[in-house]
Design a protein around this motif. Structure first.
Motif, PDB file in Angstrom:
ATOM      1  N   LEU A 116       6.865   5.863  20.169  1.00  0.00           N
ATOM      2  CA  LEU A 116       6.118   6.753  19.289  1.00  0.00           C
ATOM      3  C   LEU A 116       5.856   6.112  17.929  1.00  0.00           C
ATOM      4  CD1 LEU A 116       7.698  10.258  20.048  1.00  0.00           C
ATOM      5  CD2 LEU A 116       5.508   9.318  20.825  1.00  0.00           C
ATOM      6  N   ARG A 117       5.979   4.772  17.877  1.00  0.00           N
ATOM      7  CA  ARG A 117       5.622   4.039  16.657  1.00  0.00           C
ATOM      8  C   ARG A 117       4.411   3.178  16.968  1.00  0.00           C
ATOM      9  NH1 ARG A 117      11.396   2.951  16.662  1.00  0.00           N
ATOM     10  NH2 ARG A 117      11.027   0.718  16.945  1.00  0.00           N
ATOM     11  N   ALA A 118       3.349   3.344  16.182  1.00  0.00           N
ATOM     12  CA  ALA A 118       2.099   2.619  16.430  1.00  0.00           C
ATOM     13  C   ALA A 118       1.663   1.902  15.159  1.00  0.00           C
ATOM     14  CB  ALA A 118       1.005   3.580  16.895  1.00  0.00           C
ATOM     15  N   GLU A 119       0.954   0.787  15.339  1.00  0.00           N
ATOM     16  CA  GLU A 119       0.512  -0.023  14.207  1.00  0.00           C
ATOM     17  C   GLU A 119      -1.014  -0.055  14.154  1.00  0.00           C
ATOM     18  OE1 GLU A 119       2.231  -3.869  14.718  1.00  0.00           O
ATOM     19  OE2 GLU A 119       4.307  -3.124  14.753  1.00  0.00           O
ATOM     20  N   VAL A 120      -1.532  -0.115  12.910  1.00  0.00           N
ATOM     21  CA  VAL A 120      -2.978  -0.263  12.725  1.00  0.00           C
ATOM     22  C   VAL A 120      -3.228  -1.363  11.703  1.00  0.00           C
ATOM     23  CG1 VAL A 120      -3.507   2.144  13.296  1.00  0.00           C
ATOM     24  CG2 VAL A 120      -3.046   1.511  10.922  1.00  0.00           C
ATOM     25  N   ASN A 121      -4.399  -1.946  11.757  1.00  0.00           N
ATOM     26  CA  ASN A 121      -4.767  -3.011  10.825  1.00  0.00           C
ATOM     27  C   ASN A 121      -5.221  -2.401   9.498  1.00  0.00           C
ATOM     28  OD1 ASN A 121      -4.411  -5.429  12.470  1.00  0.00           O
ATOM     29  ND2 ASN A 121      -6.087  -4.623  13.712  1.00  0.00           N
ATOM     30  N   GLU A 122      -4.431  -2.572   8.493  1.00  0.00           N
ATOM     31  CA  GLU A 122      -4.762  -2.157   7.123  1.00  0.00           C
ATOM     32  C   GLU A 122      -3.801  -2.893   6.204  1.00  0.00           C
ATOM     33  OE1 GLU A 122      -3.132  -0.114   4.547  1.00  0.00           O
ATOM     34  OE2 GLU A 122      -1.294  -0.614   5.639  1.00  0.00           O
ATOM     35  N   ARG A 123      -4.167  -3.029   4.928  1.00  0.00           N
ATOM     36  CA  ARG A 123      -3.238  -3.714   4.022  1.00  0.00           C
ATOM     37  C   ARG A 123      -3.591  -3.418   2.565  1.00  0.00           C
ATOM     38  NH1 ARG A 123       0.645  -7.543   5.512  1.00  0.00           N
ATOM     39  NH2 ARG A 123       2.031  -7.823   3.740  1.00  0.00           N
ATOM     40  N   THR A 124      -2.565  -3.097   1.812  1.00  0.00           N
ATOM     41  CA  THR A 124      -2.643  -2.971   0.352  1.00  0.00           C
ATOM     42  C   THR A 124      -1.561  -3.861  -0.223  1.00  0.00           C
ATOM     43  OG1 THR A 124      -3.421  -0.681   0.495  1.00  0.00           O
ATOM     44  CG2 THR A 124      -2.464  -1.367  -1.597  1.00  0.00           C
ATOM     45  N   ASP A 125      -1.868  -4.598  -1.294  1.00  0.00           N
ATOM     46  CA  ASP A 125      -0.828  -5.458  -1.850  1.00  0.00           C
ATOM     47  C   ASP A 125       0.007  -4.700  -2.871  1.00  0.00           C
ATOM     48  OD1 ASP A 125      -2.133  -5.424  -4.300  1.00  0.00           O
ATOM     49  OD2 ASP A 125      -2.987  -7.434  -4.095  1.00  0.00           O
ATOM     50  N   PHE A 126       1.030  -5.364  -3.423  1.00  0.00           N
ATOM     51  CA  PHE A 126       1.992  -4.683  -4.277  1.00  0.00           C
ATOM     52  C   PHE A 126       1.396  -4.228  -5.605  1.00  0.00           C
ATOM     53  CE2 PHE A 126       2.115  -8.958  -5.875  1.00  0.00           C
ATOM     54  CZ  PHE A 126       2.439  -8.846  -7.213  1.00  0.00           C
ATOM     55  N   THR A 127       0.224  -4.757  -5.972  1.00  0.00           N
ATOM     56  CA  THR A 127      -0.438  -4.315  -7.199  1.00  0.00           C
ATOM     57  C   THR A 127      -1.286  -3.073  -6.975  1.00  0.00           C
ATOM     58  OG1 THR A 127      -2.438  -5.650  -6.876  1.00  0.00           O
ATOM     59  CG2 THR A 127      -0.540  -6.713  -7.960  1.00  0.00           C
ATOM     60  N   ALA A 151       4.314  13.607  20.636  1.00  0.00           N
ATOM     61  CA  ALA A 151       4.515  13.843  19.211  1.00  0.00           C
ATOM     62  C   ALA A 151       3.959  15.204  18.804  1.00  0.00           C
ATOM     63  CB  ALA A 151       3.857  12.739  18.385  1.00  0.00           C
ATOM     64  N   THR A 152       4.761  15.982  18.082  1.00  0.00           N
ATOM     65  CA  THR A 152       4.315  17.277  17.574  1.00  0.00           C
ATOM     66  C   THR A 152       3.956  17.213  16.095  1.00  0.00           C
ATOM     67  OG1 THR A 152       6.605  17.911  17.101  1.00  0.00           O
ATOM     68  CG2 THR A 152       5.696  18.515  19.267  1.00  0.00           C
ATOM     69  N   ALA A 153       4.219  16.076  15.463  1.00  0.00           N
ATOM     70  CA  ALA A 153       3.851  15.838  14.066  1.00  0.00           C
ATOM     71  C   ALA A 153       3.654  14.340  13.891  1.00  0.00           C
ATOM     72  CB  ALA A 153       4.928  16.345  13.115  1.00  0.00           C
ATOM     73  N   LEU A 154       2.810  13.970  12.952  1.00  0.00           N
ATOM     74  CA  LEU A 154       2.525  12.554  12.702  1.00  0.00           C
ATOM     75  C   LEU A 154       2.841  12.212  11.251  1.00  0.00           C
ATOM     76  CD1 LEU A 154      -0.876  12.025  14.577  1.00  0.00           C
ATOM     77  CD2 LEU A 154       1.437  11.511  15.390  1.00  0.00           C
ATOM     78  N   CYS A 155       3.346  11.000  11.065  1.00  0.00           N
ATOM     79  CA  CYS A 155       3.625  10.478   9.735  1.00  0.00           C
ATOM     80  C   CYS A 155       2.871   9.174   9.555  1.00  0.00           C
ATOM     81  CB  CYS A 155       5.127  10.255   9.549  1.00  0.00           C
ATOM     82  SG  CYS A 155       5.565   9.524   7.966  1.00  0.00           S
ATOM     83  N   VAL A 156       2.123   9.053   8.479  1.00  0.00           N
ATOM     84  CA  VAL A 156       1.396   7.839   8.154  1.00  0.00           C
ATOM     85  C   VAL A 156       2.152   7.117   7.048  1.00  0.00           C
ATOM     86  CG1 VAL A 156      -0.792   6.840   7.393  1.00  0.00           C
ATOM     87  CG2 VAL A 156      -0.783   8.946   8.757  1.00  0.00           C
ATOM     88  N   GLY A 157       2.658   5.928   7.343  1.00  0.00           N
ATOM     89  CA  GLY A 157       3.419   5.164   6.368  1.00  0.00           C
ATOM     90  C   GLY A 157       2.904   3.741   6.293  1.00  0.00           C
ATOM     91  N   PHE A 158       2.210   3.424   5.211  1.00  0.00           N
ATOM     92  CA  PHE A 158       1.611   2.092   5.061  1.00  0.00           C
ATOM     93  C   PHE A 158       2.339   1.303   3.982  1.00  0.00           C
ATOM     94  CE2 PHE A 158      -2.824   3.726   6.526  1.00  0.00           C
ATOM     95  CZ  PHE A 158      -2.402   3.653   7.853  1.00  0.00           C
ATOM     96  N   LEU A 159       2.251   0.005   4.110  1.00  0.00           N
ATOM     97  CA  LEU A 159       2.872  -0.913   3.160  1.00  0.00           C
ATOM     98  C   LEU A 159       2.276  -0.731   1.755  1.00  0.00           C
ATOM     99  CD1 LEU A 159       4.974  -3.275   3.284  1.00  0.00           C
ATOM    100  CD2 LEU A 159       3.001  -4.820   3.421  1.00  0.00           C
ATOM    101  N   HIS A 160       3.157  -0.670   0.753  1.00  0.00           N
ATOM    102  CA  HIS A 160       2.773  -0.604  -0.662  1.00  0.00           C
ATOM    103  C   HIS A 160       1.941   0.623  -1.018  1.00  0.00           C
ATOM    104  CE1 HIS A 160       4.501  -4.517  -1.197  1.00  0.00           C
ATOM    105  NE2 HIS A 160       3.589  -5.143  -0.480  1.00  0.00           N
ATOM    106  N   SER A 161       2.094   1.699  -0.267  1.00  0.00           N
ATOM    107  CA  SER A 161       1.332   2.903  -0.615  1.00  0.00           C
ATOM    108  C   SER A 161       1.837   3.543  -1.899  1.00  0.00           C
ATOM    109  CB  SER A 161       1.380   3.913   0.533  1.00  0.00           C
ATOM    110  OG  SER A 161       2.702   4.349   0.783  1.00  0.00           O
ATOM    111  N   TYR A 162       3.036   3.182  -2.366  1.00  0.00           N
ATOM    112  CA  TYR A 162       3.513   3.688  -3.648  1.00  0.00           C
ATOM    113  C   TYR A 162       2.621   3.209  -4.785  1.00  0.00           C
ATOM    114  CZ  TYR A 162       5.348  -1.042  -4.166  1.00  0.00           C
ATOM    115  OH  TYR A 162       5.458  -2.409  -4.242  1.00  0.00           O
ATOM    116  N   ALA A 163       2.000   2.026  -4.628  1.00  0.00           N
ATOM    117  CA  ALA A 163       1.117   1.490  -5.661  1.00  0.00           C
ATOM    118  C   ALA A 163      -0.293   2.055  -5.554  1.00  0.00           C
ATOM    119  CB  ALA A 163       1.073  -0.041  -5.576  1.00  0.00           C
ATOM    120  N   ASN A 164      -0.729   2.349  -4.337  1.00  0.00           N
ATOM    121  CA  ASN A 164      -2.052   2.933  -4.099  1.00  0.00           C
ATOM    122  C   ASN A 164      -2.031   3.532  -2.698  1.00  0.00           C
ATOM    123  OD1 ASN A 164      -4.706   3.619  -3.709  1.00  0.00           O
ATOM    124  ND2 ASN A 164      -5.551   1.577  -4.135  1.00  0.00           N
ATOM    125  N   ASP A 165      -2.131   4.840  -2.622  1.00  0.00           N
ATOM    126  CA  ASP A 165      -2.030   5.502  -1.315  1.00  0.00           C
ATOM    127  C   ASP A 165      -3.389   5.872  -0.728  1.00  0.00           C
ATOM    128  OD1 ASP A 165      -2.699   7.525  -3.057  1.00  0.00           O
ATOM    129  OD2 ASP A 165      -1.361   9.006  -2.161  1.00  0.00           O
TER     130      ASP A 165
END
Length: 679
Positions: A116-127, A151-165
């Motif tokens: 139930l873990r899937a990956e997609v092509n996207e990227r944001t850098d640390f800035t 899955a009854t709920a989905l969570c989207v968690g991308f790298l460096h989203s704290y800097a830009n979500d």
């Protein structure tokens, strides 16, 4: 009228304040739906106050629903969509083991299985610069795959989203439009802080708890309306602030310590009325004990807690919790040693002395054997304990296996649980650079006052305060809370004068968000906003939350903050590094609005006296011989002069044991009890 409702495993406690008077009610809790008793609970206290639902200005609730769901793993099935190459972040974690030398190592629980873990092509850098935007078709394809996989709920968690979500928000919007019946969470909306593992873990837990909390809070609100309550209820968060229930459902992990946080606030308010600002709070109930530290009138807080070995980010009142309560079961392990807890008899069947079918010895049964919980008093004015059943249980479970007489066995049970609680208290104090002897112990919960003088003696504490209604302090504490929200920005930079303008701009953005939130609440109470930063010496991994001065900032601010951080680091770690640069990891603004809690005055409610069958009772303070000990109804004790112990103080919701060598008196301002070691 303000009403606080704290739901426990056995009883639901209700505390109300109206026109300077206080009213309390206890109704049996319901299971499996705790919200089912809310209407009856509200009606019970309204009847005592001769009021109706239209008189209620605020209804505040503390809950353990999220906590119980995590412990019992009663969670929704979550699918995680994350950046390509980071699908195993939750499984890898920090690569730490709780027991380094355990040969039969068991891998920790991962809340989202690999399928139930899937990956997609996207990227944001640390800035915060978007390098690759997500593709809509790819996002929807993996979302459909996860939903079809259960899955009854989905969570989207991308790298460096704290800097830009932006990427997270866009992907979530696509999913919500295509699958409107599926709840969608994003990691940055849960906690916009760096460290992917901890952020993903928190967001996944929010998603897993989402449906449970949404359903529960909706039912709670419906029940309150059925009782005639018009305002939207508030829910206590782990930070010690409250939020409206409609908002609480979006961040369930922030309620994981909802109930215990209320007790801490109640202890602070009680102590403030007696000019006590440095406290050790001790909340002991039926299954666990929570110990916290209050300094200068404010609780210590932490930014991360672990639940079932999972990190959860978010401001939480710092509490040391152990499985030690009145229902904790005493037994002999395979090595022939006595152990107490963490197994509990619960409310059903309960301790053996309750006569409800329990057969295993508990902490409560040990008190009944020794007389500190006497047969001559009825618990809750209804339940009378049976000493013969307690003696049988302690003798069978502990005394015979260890070759002890029943009195010595009961003392051994209490010595064990007191030692365990003292160790937890030292972790909360000594391990944090705090001398417990400088603190006042505030003991509450149904079992806290029974152990208060024993714990104080273990820690060298001279003064103990027992609140009025100690078994209901968590419900009362809900009423002194304020509406609160945090705004966070992760921004790693050096704390040096050339960066002070950029840091000031970051704080101004957070303050603008806080002001917008304040204006949207429609509240007229006074408000405050505090600024904190998470700081560390360069090269360190973890940061310390440090209070920062109010704006404006200039070059001199750097030296002020550096000295504050150095002192805090030395207190917690035993050293400071004066020639090392300091990094700021994140900035935090906490906005609080007074919604009426500052007006509360703690008082005894009418009719809380206790019927006693005898003026004294034999108590085995030591194993030598019983000592005739005065049995006193605490609500009827109006004595401001010191009375020398020993004594047993009984009231409707708790019993207090004042051991030999201590004295006690009434606190006239609140009706609480002060206990001191006799010099």
């Amino acid at each position: 009228m303000r009403i606080g409702i704290d739901i426990g495993g056995t009883f639901t406690d209700v505390f109300a304040v109206a026109d300077g008077q206080t009213f309390i009610a206890k109704v049996p809790s319901s299971y499996p739906d705790p919200s089912a008793v809310i209407s009856a609970a509200v009606q019970a206290v309204l009847t005592k106050a001769a009021a109706d639902g239209a008189d209620v200005a605020a209804l505040i609730h503390g809950t353990t629903v999220a906590t119980n769901a995590v412990i019992e793993r009663d969670l929704g099935v979550v699918g995680l969509i994350t950046t390509a190459g980071f699908g195993d972040v939750l499984a890898i974690g920090r690569q730490t083991r709780n027991s380094l030398y355990q040969l039969d190592f068991t891998p920790r629980w991962v809340p989202v299985p690999r399928e139930l873990r899937a990956e997609v092509n996207e990227r944001t850098d640390f800035t915060g610069q978007v390098l690759t935007a997500p593709d809509r078709d790819e996002v929807l394809a993996v979302a459909e795959h996860l939903i079809s996989g259960g899955a009854t709920a989905l969570c989207v968690g991308f790298l460096h989203s704290y800097a830009n979500d932006a990427n997270e928000r866009e992907a979530a919007a696509w999913i919500e439009h295509a699958f409107p019946d599926i709840g969608v969470w994003t990691s940055a909306s849960s906690v916009p802080e760096f460290r992917e593992y901890e952020r993903f873990s928190t967001a996944v837990m929010d998603a897993a708890l989402g449906q449970t909390m949404t359903t529960y809070l909706r039912r709670f609100t419906d029940q309150s309306r059925a009782a005639g309550v018009v305002p939207e209820p508030y829910l206590m968060e782990s930070s010690g602030g409250v939020v409206r229930m409609s908002e609480a459902a979006l961040r369930p992990t922030r309620t994981l310590l909802s109930g215990p946080a209320g007790g801490v606030l109640g202890a602070i308010d009680l102590a403030k009325q007696h000019d006590r600002a440095d406290l050790l709070t001790f909340d002991m109930g039926g299954t666990s004990a929570d110990i916290g530290v209050i300094r200068e009138g404010a609780p210590d807080v932490v930014g991360i807690r672990h639940f079932e070995d999972l990190p959860v980010l978010g401001t939480t009142v710092a509490l040391e919790a152990i499985g030690a309560g009145g229902g904790s079961i005493a037994s002999i392990d395979r090595g022939g040693r006595l152990q107490v807890g963490p197994r509990s008899a619960g409310s059903v069947p309960g301790p053996a002395s309750y006569g409800k079918g329990g057969t295993e010895a508990t902490v409560t049964d040990a008190h009944v054997v020794l007389g500190t919980l006497p047969q001559a008093a009825r618990l809750g004015n209804s339940l009378q304990v049976d000493r013969e059943l307690a003696v049988e249980a302690v003798e069978r479970s502990v005394a015979k296996p260890l070759g002890l007489d029943v009195i010595s066995a009961a003392h051994a049970i209490l010595d064990m649980v007191n030692t365990n609680m003292a160790l937890a208290a030292r972790r909360a104090t000594v391990a944090q650079g705090i001398d417990p002897r400088t603190l006042t112990l505030v003991a509450y919960g149904g079992a806290g006052p029974l152990h208060a003088t024993s714990l104080a003696g273990e820690l060298g504490i001279d003064e103990v305060v027992i609140p009025p209604h100690p078994g209901m302090l968590s419900a009362l504490g809900l009423l002194v809370s304020d509406l609160r929200k945090e705004f966070v920005r992760s921004s790693v930079m050096q704390l040096i004068p050339p960066n002070i303008d950029q840091l000031s701009d970051e704080v101004k953005l957070l303050m603008a968000d806080a002001l917008a939130w304040r204006d949207a609440q429609g509240e007229t109470g006074t408000w405050t906003a505090g600024i904190e930063g998470e700081l560390r010496y360069r090269g360190q991994e973890h940061a310390l939350r440090t209070r920062l001065p109010d704006l404006p900032w200039d070059a001199r601010t750097v030296e002020v903050v550096k000295e504050t951080f150095d002192e805090l680091h030395e207190q917690l770690n035993g050293y400071r590094v004066t020639d090392e640069e300091i990094e700021l990891v994140s900035l935090r603004v906490t906005c609080a609005i007074d919604v009426g809690g500052s007006e509360l005055q703690l008082q005894y409610a009418t009719g809380s006296g206790v019927e006693l069958a005898a003026p004294d009772t034999p108590v085995w303070w030591t194993s030598a011989a019983p000592v005739p000990t005065p049995l006193i109804s605490a609500p009827d004790l109006h004595h401001e002069d010191w009375i020398e112990g020993p004594a047993i103080l009984v009231q409707e919701d708790a019993t207090c044991a004042v051991a030999p060598g201590y004295r006690f008196r009434t606190l006239a301002k609140t009706g609480g009890i002060a206990i001191q070691r006799i010099p």
